[in-house]
Write an enzyme that holds these catalytic residues in place. Structure first.
Site, PDB file in Angstrom:
ATOM      1  N   HIS A  62     -28.394 -10.356 -22.099  1.00  0.00           N
ATOM      2  CA  HIS A  62     -28.335 -11.779 -21.756  1.00  0.00           C
ATOM      3  C   HIS A  62     -29.506 -12.573 -22.321  1.00  0.00           C
ATOM      4  O   HIS A  62     -29.475 -13.804 -22.295  1.00  0.00           O
ATOM      5  CB  HIS A  62     -28.231 -11.970 -20.235  1.00  0.00           C
ATOM      6  CG  HIS A  62     -29.478 -11.683 -19.480  1.00  0.00           C
ATOM      7  ND1 HIS A  62     -29.715 -10.483 -18.839  1.00  0.00           N
ATOM      8  CD2 HIS A  62     -30.573 -12.441 -19.232  1.00  0.00           C
ATOM      9  CE1 HIS A  62     -30.884 -10.526 -18.234  1.00  0.00           C
ATOM     10  NE2 HIS A  62     -31.436 -11.707 -18.465  1.00  0.00           N
ATOM     11  N   SER A 106     -37.036 -11.056 -18.011  1.00  0.00           N
ATOM     12  CA  SER A 106     -35.881 -10.278 -18.461  1.00  0.00           C
ATOM     13  C   SER A 106     -36.161  -9.619 -19.807  1.00  0.00           C
ATOM     14  O   SER A 106     -36.594 -10.267 -20.757  1.00  0.00           O
ATOM     15  CB  SER A 106     -34.653 -11.175 -18.582  1.00  0.00           C
ATOM     16  OG  SER A 106     -34.155 -11.523 -17.326  1.00  0.00           O
ATOM     17  N   ASP A 138     -25.865  -4.569 -20.160  1.00  0.00           N
ATOM     18  CA  ASP A 138     -26.856  -5.632 -20.351  1.00  0.00           C
ATOM     19  C   ASP A 138     -28.049  -5.139 -21.159  1.00  0.00           C
ATOM     20  O   ASP A 138     -29.196  -5.504 -20.887  1.00  0.00           O
ATOM     21  CB  ASP A 138     -27.321  -6.201 -19.006  1.00  0.00           C
ATOM     22  CG  ASP A 138     -28.012  -7.558 -19.159  1.00  0.00           C
ATOM     23  OD1 ASP A 138     -27.724  -8.251 -20.156  1.00  0.00           O
ATOM     24  OD2 ASP A 138     -28.834  -7.916 -18.302  1.00  0.00           O
TER      25      ASP A 138
END
Length: 306
Positions: A133, A251, A169
């Protein structure tokens, strides 16, 4: 000689022998003189200092291999008239200032979208692990138009997306060069709840941030995050939970154990505000490494399913 005199002499002899014994023991280093309360304090301070030094050593060793990732996605929607309108400029614009004025004339939906995250270098040749992402658009499937990597030493590279996988992911990008600093990959399977961990990344635009916490839980499932609206039915959700502070921008950064080994990729937070509330989640590195190997070898991941 009276009985009182004999008792006095006996008492003096005992005291003399006891004092002599202390002197001999001290001289031979059998015992050390000191206040009783200083010993427990030293016993407490030393482990704290050792833990602090361990955190410092981990940060010094791992941070050079942690990178900041910025992505730019150019708009691909809009009518021809909207695109033409975006090119119209007011009269009398000074030469060389066209781009400056043009940015104010572009509709919001037509302006480039920017995103920011983290990653870490796993090979000296420049392969970097991060989140899917981080390097894709909002649909989690299409790659951003430009991916830029910035290192701790301020070197900046344009990265190539080697491969990405929505189900886990995980994504792999590559920068050109050699002799890059790297991290050591550990084994999250042997990690235990309660162990100290460090989260390293670039939260809220604050580069090279290190936070500490413990492993709060293992095997967490966040189906609503990994499979929103049922569009990612094969999503794998087996996450490490930690209370180390994780915020937007973390992230793709590493979750590191007390031996300086990466055991996870920081990926998500559970929060009513969108900022750290003490519940962060990381993808286990054993899973991420399997995905990385397939992405480097084949450019995609094959997920078995019944």
């Amino acid at each position: 000689m009276s009985i009182g005199t004999q008792r006095a002499r006996l008492f003096v002899a005992v005291i003399t022998a006891f004092a002599g014994g202390l002197i001999v023991a001290s001289g031979l280093n059998w015992t050390k003189l000191g206040f009783a309360q200083t010993r427990p304090m030293a016993a407490v301070v030393q482990p704290i200092a050792e833990a602090s030094n361990a955190f410092v050593a981990i940060a010094n060793n791992v941070t050079p291999a942690v990178v900041s990732i910025e992505v730019i996605s150019n708009p691909k929607t809009g009518t021809t008239s909207q695109r033409e309108h975006a090119q119209q400029l007011p009269h009398g614009v000074p030469p060389g200032m066209e781009d400056f004025f043009r940015q104010f004339d572009i509709p919001q939906q037509q302006r480039p979208m920017r995103g920011q995250g983290s990653g870490f270098i796993v090979t000296s040749s420049g392969y970097i692990l991060t989140n899917n992402h981080v390097i894709t658009n909002s649909d989690r499937e299409t790659i951003a138009d430009k991916v830029t990597v910035k290192m701790l030493d301020h070197r900046v590279f344009t990265a190539k997306v080697v491969g990405h996988d929505r189900t886990t992911d995980v994504a792999v990008i590559k920068i050109d060069g050699s002799n890059f600093p790297t991290v050591s990959l550990g084994n999250d399977v042997t990690s235990r709840i309660g162990e100290w961990v460090l989260a390293i990344g670039n939260p809220l635009g604050l580069e090279n941030t290190v936070t500490a916490g413990i492993i709060s839980a293992k095997g967490r499932s966040l189906a609503e995050l990994m499979n929103p609206n049922g569009t990612n039915q094969y999503a794998i959700s087996d996450l490490i939970q930690t209370d180390a502070a994780i915020n937007p921008g973390n992230s793709g950064g590493p979750l590191v154990n007390s031996r300086g080994e990466v055991i996870g990729i920081n990926s998500a937070i559970a929060s009513p505000t969108g900022y750290n509330a003490g519940y962060g989640f990381a993808i286990p590195v054993t899973l991420a490494k399997r995905v990385m190997d397939q992405l480097i070898a084949n450019g995609r991941v094959r997920v078995p399913a019944l």
